[in-house]
Enzyme design. Structure first.
Site, PDB file in Angstrom:
ATOM      1  N   PRO A 172     -36.674   6.213 -34.054  1.00 31.36           N
ATOM      2  CA  PRO A 172     -36.514   7.669 -34.074  1.00 31.36           C
ATOM      3  C   PRO A 172     -35.716   8.110 -35.305  1.00 31.36           C
ATOM      4  CG  PRO A 172     -36.083   6.799 -31.887  1.00 31.36           C
ATOM      5  CD  PRO A 172     -36.200   5.624 -32.801  1.00 31.36           C
ATOM      6  N   GLU A 173     -36.240   9.110 -35.994  1.00 35.66           N
ATOM      7  CA  GLU A 173     -35.601   9.620 -37.204  1.00 35.66           C
ATOM      8  C   GLU A 173     -35.061  11.024 -36.929  1.00 35.66           C
ATOM      9  OE1 GLU A 173     -38.199   9.113 -40.573  1.00 35.66           O
ATOM     10  OE2 GLU A 173     -38.951   7.192 -39.831  1.00 35.66           O
TER      11      GLU A 173
END
Length: 271
Positions: A2-3
């Site tokens: 996840p960014e």
């Protein structure tokens, strides 16, 4: 992993339902994350009101009256708000139970995430203090990025993913921003002129804003707090598309490795 858009989407989803609720309990089934979950976390939070949920880079900062929980989703983590009792699965490590019976469940198959506690300013925590500017913040612009890149010989993509240069940009959005800006990801960062850096900043901010509104990108494990998938995956120009035609020129997209991360780009459009 996840960014920034995935973390920001999760923050927005939780903010609507969690802020102002008090914590009834913290159920920790497995403390063995990247760093051990503090044994006193439940005692610290029990009965306390959640006052805010902020984001710094890829960290969520869940604020209470007496401190802050630093949450990182690692490579495979997610936070899901449950409205009715649900049996935990083998990778459901932590439940943050609210006073109305709902709970936020942390799932992390690979256990590379973290839940840490601090009673000091969370932005001064050792994990956060050296982070660069937020790419969607008012203090991030072409002039500042050009200055930080001066003299750097590393590839520009590696620099975009260096959290000391700019916070929260991961592999997906670095690939996409460089494509939109027309910059070869292998190019030495310090040899890119100011005008092209300005274009890169605009591209990065546009990509991140659109991705946040789309709820992020779901490739495998990531899901939003309401259980929905991120919809930005349908808008990817280059990421994961080796051999497919470039959206601009139709030349087959190429893939290489930079900093041990797969990198996709167009040999013709990106210089």
């Amino acid at each position: 992993m996840p960014e920034l858009p995935e973390v920001e989407s999760t923050r927005r989803d939780l903010e609507r339902d969690v802020i102002g609720r008090s914590v009834a309990a913290v159920v920790v089934r497995d403390r063995r994350l990247r760093w051990p979950v503090p044994a006193a976390l439940g005692r610290k939070l029990a009965g306390r009101t959640i006052t805010d949920i902020r984001r710094r880079a890829k960290y969520l900062l869940i604020g209470a009256e007496n401190g802050t929980v630093l949450v990182h989703l690692g490579m495979s983590g997610s936070l899901r708000l449950h409205r009715v009792p649900t049996m935990p699965g083998p990778h459901d490590h932590i439940d943050l139970v609210l006073d109305d019976g709902r709970f936020v469940r942390y799932r992390d198959p690979r256990r590379f995430g973290c839940w840490l506690w601090t009673e000091s300013d969370p932005t001064r925590h050792p994990l956060l203090v050296h982070l660069g500017p937020e790419p969607l913040g008012v203090d991030f612009d072409g002039a500042g990025l050009h200055r930080r890149l001066r003299g750097r010989t590393a590839p520009i993509k590696n620099m975009l993913m260096d959290s000391r240069i700019v916070a929260g940009v991961g592999n997906i959005y670095a690939n996409e921003a460089l494509f939109i800006a027309g910059i070869d990801p292998r190019r030495a960062a310090g040899r890119i002129g100011r005008r092209r850096i300005d274009r890169l900043v605009d591209a990065l901010q546009d990509v991140l804003r659109v991705a946040v509104e789309a709820g992020g990108t779901t490739l495998r494990d990531y899901a939003r707090a309401d259980g929905a998938s991120g919809e930005f995956s349908s808008r990817l120009n280059v990421y994961g598309r080796e051999g497919e035609p470039c959206p601009r020129c139709a030349v087959p997209l190429a893939r290489t490795n930079l900093g041990q991360r797969s990198t996709w780009y167009c040999r013709r459009c990106q210089r």
